[in-house]
Design a protein around this motif. Structure first.
Motif, PDB file in Angstrom:
ATOM      1  N   THR A  15       1.059  -1.202   0.057  1.00 26.64           N
ATOM      2  CA  THR A  15       0.292  -0.242   0.284  1.00 26.64           C
ATOM      3  C   THR A  15       1.097   1.383  -0.243  1.00 26.64           C
ATOM      4  O   THR A  15       1.930   1.415   1.059  1.00 26.64           O
ATOM      5  CB  THR A  15      -0.937   0.329   1.392  1.00 26.64           C
ATOM      6  N   ILE A  17       0.479   5.551   0.223  1.00 28.35           N
ATOM      7  CA  ILE A  17      -0.139   6.363   0.779  1.00 28.35           C
ATOM      8  C   ILE A  17       0.625   7.750   0.433  1.00 28.35           C
ATOM      9  O   ILE A  17       1.298   7.678   0.938  1.00 28.35           O
ATOM     10  CB  ILE A  17       0.096   6.456   2.092  1.00 28.35           C
ATOM     11  N   HIS A  78     -16.481   0.945  -0.421  1.00 32.93           N
ATOM     12  CA  HIS A  78     -16.455   1.082   0.857  1.00 32.93           C
ATOM     13  C   HIS A  78     -16.349  -0.795   1.123  1.00 32.93           C
ATOM     14  O   HIS A  78     -16.937  -1.494   0.229  1.00 32.93           O
ATOM     15  CB  HIS A  78     -17.197   1.331   1.741  1.00 32.93           C
ATOM     16  N   GLY A  79     -15.972  -1.186   2.176  1.00 33.74           N
ATOM     17  CA  GLY A  79     -16.040  -2.916   2.440  1.00 33.74           C
ATOM     18  C   GLY A  79     -16.932  -3.336   2.082  1.00 33.74           C
ATOM     19  O   GLY A  79     -18.075  -2.510   2.893  1.00 33.74           O
ATOM     20  N   ASP A 103     -11.590   1.006  -0.837  1.00 37.09           N
ATOM     21  CA  ASP A 103     -11.212   2.285   0.160  1.00 37.09           C
ATOM     22  C   ASP A 103     -10.242   1.950   0.902  1.00 37.09           C
ATOM     23  O   ASP A 103      -9.406   3.152   1.732  1.00 37.09           O
ATOM     24  CB  ASP A 103     -12.852   2.464   1.217  1.00 37.09           C
ATOM     25  N   ARG A 104      -9.601   0.697   1.121  1.00 33.96           N
ATOM     26  CA  ARG A 104      -8.415   0.612   1.719  1.00 33.96           C
ATOM     27  C   ARG A 104      -8.109  -0.634   1.009  1.00 33.96           C
ATOM     28  O   ARG A 104      -9.067  -1.932   0.689  1.00 33.96           O
ATOM     29  CB  ARG A 104      -9.167   0.296   3.183  1.00 33.96           C
ATOM     30  N   VAL A 105      -6.504  -1.172   0.849  1.00 35.65           N
ATOM     31  CA  VAL A 105      -6.416  -2.272   0.257  1.00 35.65           C
ATOM     32  C   VAL A 105      -5.888  -3.148   1.161  1.00 35.65           C
ATOM     33  O   VAL A 105      -4.771  -3.805   2.232  1.00 35.65           O
ATOM     34  CB  VAL A 105      -4.741  -2.056   0.013  1.00 35.65           C
ATOM     35  N   ALA A 106      -6.816  -4.223   1.260  1.00 37.52           N
ATOM     36  CA  ALA A 106      -6.491  -5.761   2.359  1.00 37.52           C
ATOM     37  C   ALA A 106      -7.043  -6.761   2.403  1.00 37.52           C
ATOM     38  O   ALA A 106      -8.543  -6.502   1.284  1.00 37.52           O
ATOM     39  CB  ALA A 106      -6.960  -4.778   3.712  1.00 37.52           C
ATOM     40  N   HIS A 109     -11.226  -7.342   2.169  1.00 38.95           N
ATOM     41  CA  HIS A 109     -12.358  -5.777   2.636  1.00 38.95           C
ATOM     42  C   HIS A 109     -12.975  -5.319   1.301  1.00 38.95           C
ATOM     43  O   HIS A 109     -14.624  -5.642   1.502  1.00 38.95           O
ATOM     44  CB  HIS A 109     -11.102  -5.426   2.754  1.00 38.95           C
ATOM     45  N   GLY A 247      -6.763  -3.078  -5.540  1.00 36.44           N
ATOM     46  CA  GLY A 247      -7.709  -3.343  -4.281  1.00 36.44           C
ATOM     47  C   GLY A 247      -8.299  -3.980  -3.718  1.00 36.44           C
ATOM     48  O   GLY A 247      -8.904  -4.478  -2.811  1.00 36.44           O
ATOM     49  N   ASN A 269      -2.801  -4.788  -6.588  1.00 30.86           N
ATOM     50  CA  ASN A 269      -3.157  -5.159  -5.028  1.00 30.86           C
ATOM     51  C   ASN A 269      -4.461  -5.232  -4.906  1.00 30.86           C
ATOM     52  O   ASN A 269      -5.876  -5.260  -4.754  1.00 30.86           O
ATOM     53  CB  ASN A 269      -3.302  -4.088  -4.853  1.00 30.86           C
TER      54      ASN A 269
END
Length: 549
Positions: A15, A17, A78-79, A103-106, A109, A247, A269
């Motif tokens: 990730t 930022i 979003h997740g 919204d978040r690379v995981a 998610h 992501g 990702n």
């Protein structure tokens, strides 16, 4: 469920930022809000006044945002779990790409899934029909390409009887100790999970997240789309798309997670589970009709636990299988190929001889990815008509067959800087359907390592594969020439500056008949530790220039 991160010692998804110092450019913020939009998507959104312009008023379907977006816009997801088959009909530009991003690379998610929604959400249950064999079933109207139990990829058996026996009965060939089978007469899907709960917390599918995919595509290999359910995300037009996908965890499409007919696409990702392939293009021989300039980077692709299943089978069945007739029974690692063993299996459209990419066109870049516990890394179906592809700085680990193949016609292929651990045969030059022959092919700066555990495994199986599989059977070369000739690899096959350690094996697995020797092979400045060059009977079938090892 054992998390994927715990199963895999290496995870190359990073990730980055970026800090936006807008005070240095007073007009930037206004320009961004005026010219480009961010469209929000949330699977938990219930607001009836959803315009997608904020998280509070987010769309609850990704497709709504894709339909609203224009060049330069961002679709921010979003997740949550999104059971959608997506189509992107608009284009970005080089300076105004479309971004489809989590919204978040995981891992897990943001999940875009093609799995049967009733089964995945547990509104449709499984019935136990044989308690001793832990056999369950549920209604379904098609043979799925993949069935996952908490992301554990189950082996496809041809019939319910095969599944009950954990054996390919037609060939008396051992299978794996978990799997699924479809009964077309009953329209029922059957599953059995491992009794020892090695990979799952329960033997009852009602306790797990079961992802049952759609059917495969059409054509001999099931790789040709003819409907929307064959990909998680479709880009269906010619020309440049200028799209960045970032992501997202993709799950159980019929063919590919991302299927693009367009050029200029970046997929980064991302995670691919139960995907026959991660990123694919149209199956076209005409290079003018391929998807070009596609980049796949920092992604994870797996068919876990394909390799561990193979290992278990060899260790369990070796003493019995070595006594059986037929060399195919001695290999014991073709269970997931589809058309093996001995013509048995579910067929090619359901097979695992695919990999991270499908039908690469011109100027693809595949870099910094992690491909593990898969039958193939990048197979012939991924690379056959590619031009100028670069496979660089990836990690291939626990691959049942080949890390990178060049068949059948890859032109100007570069395979460089990769780390390849416990792969049956890392590289392959094996044209299967005539000319043009693949080449040039550049293999350099790679590290290939076979661990002592895998060396012991192949010693047990009596199988000592090579570092490079090269050649083909006589009937393939009949498509090139009416009479035997020396086959010159166009532009050459160059193997240089590699470090390769395989204590029990050989440099070349040589497939050609002596009447069809191959020339223009260059092996230069490598550090190789292995058993032998080639089988002694093959020494007259190759002309190697500048051999140094």
């Amino acid at each position: 469920m054992q998390s994927q991160s715990n199963r895999c010692p290496f995870h190359p998804v990073f990730t980055v930022i970026f800090a936006s110092l807008l005070w240095l450019c007073p007009g930037c913020a206004q320009s961004m809000t005026t010219d480009f939009h961010t469209w929000h998507v949330s699977s938990t959104q219930t607001n009836p006044i959803a315009d997608g312009k904020s998280q509070a008023t987010a769309f609850n379907r990704i497709q709504q945002a894709l339909d609203a977006a224009q060049a330069g816009d961002t679709v921010l997801i979003h997740g949550g779990v999104y059971p959608e088959f997506l189509t992107l009909n608009i284009r970005g530009t080089a300076d105004k790409p479309i971004r489809i991003v989590a919204d978040r690379v995981a891992e897990n998610h943001v999940i875009v899934t093609g799995a049967n929604p009733a089964i995945r959400s547990k509104t449709q249950s499984w019935e136990c029909v044989h308690e001793d064999k832990l056999l369950y079933r549920t209604p379904l109207r098609h043979r799925p390409t993949r069935v996952l139990a908490d992301h554990v990829d189950l082996l496809a058996y041809p019939t319910v009887d095969d599944l009950k026996a954990f054996t390919f009965l037609k060939s008396n060939y051992p299978g794996h100790e978990h799997g699924f089978a479809f009964d077309p007469n009953q329209n029922m899907l059957y599953v059995r999970l491992r009794a020892d709960k090695r990979y799952n917390t329960s033997t009852n599918p009602n306790d797990l997240s079961m992802a049952v995919s759609p059917k495969p595509g059409v054509g001999k290999y099931g790789n040709e789309p003819s409907g929307q359910t064959f990909q998680n995300l479709l880009i269906p037009y010619d020309g440049s798309a200028h799209v960045i996908i970032d992501g997202i965890t993709f799950e159980t499409p019929g063919i590919a997670a991302v299927f693009t007919e367009a050029d200029d696409v970046v997929v980064r990702n991302c995670w691919f589970y139960g995907c026959r392939t991660g990123v694919g293009g149209p199956r076209e021989r005409d290079p003018q009709k391929t998807a070009n300039r596609v980049t796949v980077e920092h992604c994870l692709y797996t068919q876990f636990p394909t390799y561990m299943d193979e290992k278990d089978t060899i260790e369990r069945e070796k003493a019995v299988n070595i006594q059986r007739e037929g060399s195919y029974q001695h290999l014991m690692h073709w269970q997931r190929k589809g058309n093996y063993p001995n013509g048995d299996g579910v067929g090619r459209p359901w097979g695992y001889e695919v990999g991270l990419t499908l039908c690469m066109g011109r100027d693809w870049v595949v870099k910094n990815n992690y491909i593990h516990d898969a039958f193939e890394g990048i197979s012939a179906s991924g690379i056959s008509w590619s031009r100028n592809a670069r496979i660089m700085n990836n990690r291939f680990e626990r691959i049942c067959d080949n890390a990178v193949e060049s068949e059948n016609h890859a032109f100007n292929l570069t395979v460089a800087g990769n780390l390849i651990i416990d792969c049956f045969e890392p590289f392959s030059w094996q044209p299967l359907d005539g000319g043009p022959l693949p080449g040039p092919m550049y293999i350099y700066n790679n590290i290939v390592w076979q661990t002592p555990q895998t060396t012991a495994l192949w010693n047990l199986a009596g199988n000592w594969p090579g570092l490079l599989k090269i050649g083909g059977k006589t009937h393939y070369w009949a498509k090139v020439s009416d009479t035997p000739i020396t086959l010159e690899i166009p532009g050459g096959l160059w193997l240089f500056n590699n470090t390769m350690i395989r204590q029990r094996g050989r440099i070349f697995t040589w497939l050609n008949d002596a009447n069809w020797p191959i020339s223009n092979v260059h092996v230069v400045n490598n550090h190789i530790i292995t058993w032998r060059l080639v089988p002694s009977a093959s020494l007259d079938r190759i002309t190697v220039m500048h051999m140094d090892h």
